[in-house]
Design an enzyme around this catalytic site. Structure first.
Site, PDB file in Angstrom:
ATOM      1  N   GLU A  99       0.935  -1.296   0.019  1.00 43.08           N
ATOM      2  CA  GLU A  99      -0.037   0.027  -0.067  1.00 43.08           C
ATOM      3  C   GLU A  99       0.897   1.267   0.030  1.00 43.08           C
ATOM      4  O   GLU A  99       1.907   1.437   0.534  1.00 43.08           O
ATOM      5  CB  GLU A  99      -0.933   0.113   1.254  1.00 43.08           C
ATOM      6  CG  GLU A  99      -1.924  -0.793   1.212  1.00 43.08           C
ATOM      7  CD  GLU A  99      -3.147  -0.078   0.534  1.00 43.08           C
ATOM      8  OE1 GLU A  99      -2.978   0.869  -0.260  1.00 43.08           O
ATOM      9  OE2 GLU A  99      -4.609  -0.787   0.623  1.00 43.08           O
ATOM     10  N   ASP A 100       0.219   2.242  -0.715  1.00 36.78           N
ATOM     11  CA  ASP A 100       1.066   3.559  -0.551  1.00 36.78           C
ATOM     12  C   ASP A 100       0.961   4.202   0.662  1.00 36.78           C
ATOM     13  O   ASP A 100       1.815   4.457   1.329  1.00 36.78           O
ATOM     14  CB  ASP A 100       0.568   4.572  -1.678  1.00 36.78           C
ATOM     15  CG  ASP A 100      -1.026   4.481  -1.746  1.00 36.78           C
ATOM     16  OD1 ASP A 100      -1.593   3.783  -1.008  1.00 36.78           O
ATOM     17  OD2 ASP A 100      -1.506   5.393  -2.316  1.00 36.78           O
ATOM     18  N   ASP A 103      -4.065   5.012   6.506  1.00 42.39           N
ATOM     19  CA  ASP A 103      -4.553   6.074   7.242  1.00 42.39           C
ATOM     20  C   ASP A 103      -5.277   5.592   8.532  1.00 42.39           C
ATOM     21  O   ASP A 103      -4.578   5.389   9.618  1.00 42.39           O
ATOM     22  CB  ASP A 103      -5.419   6.911   6.122  1.00 42.39           C
ATOM     23  CG  ASP A 103      -5.903   8.306   6.953  1.00 42.39           C
ATOM     24  OD1 ASP A 103      -5.816   8.508   8.112  1.00 42.39           O
ATOM     25  OD2 ASP A 103      -6.651   9.276   6.307  1.00 42.39           O
ATOM     26  N   PHE A 152      -2.364  15.741   4.140  1.00 48.13           N
ATOM     27  CA  PHE A 152      -2.770  14.899   3.001  1.00 48.13           C
ATOM     28  C   PHE A 152      -1.438  15.054   2.395  1.00 48.13           C
ATOM     29  O   PHE A 152      -0.780  16.120   1.921  1.00 48.13           O
ATOM     30  CB  PHE A 152      -3.796  15.792   2.221  1.00 48.13           C
ATOM     31  CG  PHE A 152      -4.257  14.993   0.961  1.00 48.13           C
ATOM     32  CD1 PHE A 152      -5.042  14.068   0.787  1.00 48.13           C
ATOM     33  CD2 PHE A 152      -3.598  15.353  -0.377  1.00 48.13           C
ATOM     34  CE1 PHE A 152      -5.288  13.351  -0.105  1.00 48.13           C
ATOM     35  CE2 PHE A 152      -3.917  14.799  -1.533  1.00 48.13           C
ATOM     36  CZ  PHE A 152      -4.893  13.520  -1.323  1.00 48.13           C
ATOM     37  N   ARG A 168       8.518  13.155  -8.261  1.00 49.08           N
ATOM     38  CA  ARG A 168       9.671  12.236  -7.726  1.00 49.08           C
ATOM     39  C   ARG A 168       9.588  12.424  -6.179  1.00 49.08           C
ATOM     40  O   ARG A 168       9.966  11.496  -5.494  1.00 49.08           O
ATOM     41  CB  ARG A 168      10.919  12.439  -8.403  1.00 49.08           C
ATOM     42  CG  ARG A 168      10.976  12.126  -9.767  1.00 49.08           C
ATOM     43  CD  ARG A 168      12.447  12.429 -10.396  1.00 49.08           C
ATOM     44  NE  ARG A 168      12.611  11.838 -11.729  1.00 49.08           N
ATOM     45  CZ  ARG A 168      12.930  10.753 -12.056  1.00 49.08           C
ATOM     46  NH1 ARG A 168      13.077   9.788 -11.145  1.00 49.08           N
ATOM     47  NH2 ARG A 168      13.160  10.194 -13.421  1.00 49.08           N
TER      48      ARG A 168
END
Ligand code: 5GP
Length: 179
Positions: A99-100, A103, A152, A168
């Site tokens: 997973e990136d 939360d 965020f 990047r």
């Protein structure tokens, strides 16, 4: 840097992200020595993290890209409802979900529960980012790249309203309206 209406500041450089990804890859390599884990990068956000992590593993993993279903259908009988795109059987597999960002942990927790019910040998999560919250998470991944403040973030695969996946570096905004 401005994206649409919001101002973003740099959180981590690409170099820092890559260095930490290598640390995770080393840990996973040690833990899965002699095994062939099934890696499941969850699209879209994890595609860059997954590409970097997977190439640093000194293992022979299987890889299958998946996506969160936008709704849970009525499919039953050994099928995973909350992810789409999975071709492999999960039975007896050592699964690592990539997973990136985690939360609240609710999304990934649901996926894990479904996988366990399908007879996986083990299920772990490797998340590049984990948000520190006031309240305890529903699920905390075993492998975490960075614990970050509850802001965020965008870049390195993650988007803000369709923008910024290609950056990047990783950027954050403290503006609450982004979430
Ligand atoms: P959870 O169920 O853990 O609360 O939500 C996880 C999902 O929310 C992630 O897979 C991601 O799609 C989205 N998400 C949570 N925080 C962020 C963030 O800071 N930036 C971006 N781009 N997506 C986020």
């Amino acid at each position: 840097m401005k994206i649409k209406d919001l101002e973003f500041k740099k959180l981590f450089t690409e170099k820092e992200l890559l260095k930490q990804t290598q640390v995770l890859a080393k840990e996973i390599t040690q833990d899965y020595k002699g095994k062939q884990p099934l890696l499941l990068p969850v699209l879209n956000g994890s595609f860059i993290f997954a590409a970097d992590l997977i190439r640093d593993l000194k293992l022979d993993p299987k890889v299958s890209f998946v996506k969160h279903a936008s709704y849970s259908g009525t499919v039953s009988g050994g099928q995973l409802k909350s992810l789409i795109g999975l071709q492999e059987s999960l039975f007896n597999q050592d699964v690592i979900i990539l997973e990136d960002i985690v939360d609240t942990g609710l999304t990934v927790q649901k996926v894990i529960e479904e996988m366990v019910a399908l007879g996986t040998r083990s299920v772990e999560v490797a998340a590049l980012l984990f948000k520190k919250k006031a309240s305890p998470p529903a699920y905390k991944p075993k492998y975490i790249g960075f614990e970050i403040p509850d802001h965020f973030v965008v870049g390195y695969g993650l988007d803000y309203d369709g923008h910024g996946r290609h950056f990047r570096d990783l950027w954050y905004t403290s503006d609450q309206s982004a979430a």
